[in-house]
Design a protein around this motif. Structure first.
Motif, PDB file in Angstrom:
ATOM      1  N   GLN A   1      -2.941   4.724 -11.764  1.00 41.22           N
ATOM      2  CA  GLN A   1      -3.628   6.010 -11.736  1.00 41.22           C
ATOM      3  C   GLN A   1      -2.685   7.206 -11.695  1.00 41.22           C
ATOM      4  O   GLN A   1      -2.934   8.199 -12.358  1.00 41.22           O
ATOM      5  CB  GLN A   1      -4.580   6.070 -10.539  1.00 41.22           C
ATOM      6  N   GLN A   2      -1.622   7.139 -10.893  1.00 45.79           N
ATOM      7  CA  GLN A   2      -0.773   8.308 -10.711  1.00 45.79           C
ATOM      8  C   GLN A   2       0.705   8.038 -10.908  1.00 45.79           C
ATOM      9  O   GLN A   2       1.429   8.900 -11.394  1.00 45.79           O
ATOM     10  CB  GLN A   2      -0.971   8.888  -9.305  1.00 45.79           C
TER      11      GLN A   2
ATOM     12  N   PHE B   1      -3.640   3.417  -0.669  1.00 44.69           N
ATOM     13  CA  PHE B   1      -4.098   2.770  -1.898  1.00 44.69           C
ATOM     14  C   PHE B   1      -3.202   1.581  -2.227  1.00 44.69           C
ATOM     15  O   PHE B   1      -2.020   1.577  -1.900  1.00 44.69           O
ATOM     16  CB  PHE B   1      -4.071   3.756  -3.077  1.00 44.69           C
TER      17      PHE B   1
ATOM     18  N   TRP C   1      -2.248   2.462  -7.577  1.00 39.20           N
ATOM     19  CA  TRP C   1      -1.573   3.767  -7.542  1.00 39.20           C
ATOM     20  C   TRP C   1      -0.725   3.980  -8.796  1.00 39.20           C
ATOM     21  O   TRP C   1      -0.742   5.050  -9.388  1.00 39.20           O
ATOM     22  CB  TRP C   1      -0.711   3.878  -6.288  1.00 39.20           C
TER      23      TRP C   1
ATOM     24  N   ARG D   1       0.842  -1.203   0.000  1.00 34.97           N
ATOM     25  CA  ARG D   1       0.000   0.000   0.000  1.00 34.97           C
ATOM     26  C   ARG D   1       0.872   1.246   0.000  1.00 34.97           C
ATOM     27  O   ARG D   1       1.947   1.276   0.594  1.00 34.97           O
ATOM     28  CB  ARG D   1      -0.920   0.020   1.202  1.00 34.97           C
TER      29      ARG D   1
END
Length: 86
Positions: free
Chosen positions: A57-58, A49, A54, A45
């Motif tokens: 997405q980013q 997230f 993660w 994590r």
């Protein structure tokens, strides 16, 4: 004149090498970490997230922005090496 063509060819060849390496890194991070290895990375994590989510997405966006700065730095050095700087 022929010497300029040779230097330009070497410059372009080195530029393509940099592009290939940096785009490969971005591909591995975005596609590899975000899709292929997402299940394995979801065991960890980051900021609450799952790590695979993660990266999808980013993380790949952050890596892409860092790679842009790396590319600029490499190209500035390459321009100086071949005398194309201002």
């Amino acid at each position: 004149m022929e010497e300029n063509k040779t230097r330009a060819h070497q410059y372009w060849k080195e530029n393509l090498k940099y592009l290939g390496i940096l785009l490969s890194i971005w591909f591995l991070v975005s596609y590899g970490a975000g899709i292929l290895f997402a299940d394995a990375l979801n065991g960890f994590r980051l900021g609450g997230f799952k790590l695979g989510f993660w990266f999808a997405q980013q993380g790949s966006i952050y890596v892409f922005v860092v790679l842009i700065f790396v590319y600029v730095r490499l190209m500035n050095k390459l321009d100086k090496k071949y005398g194309y700087d201002e």
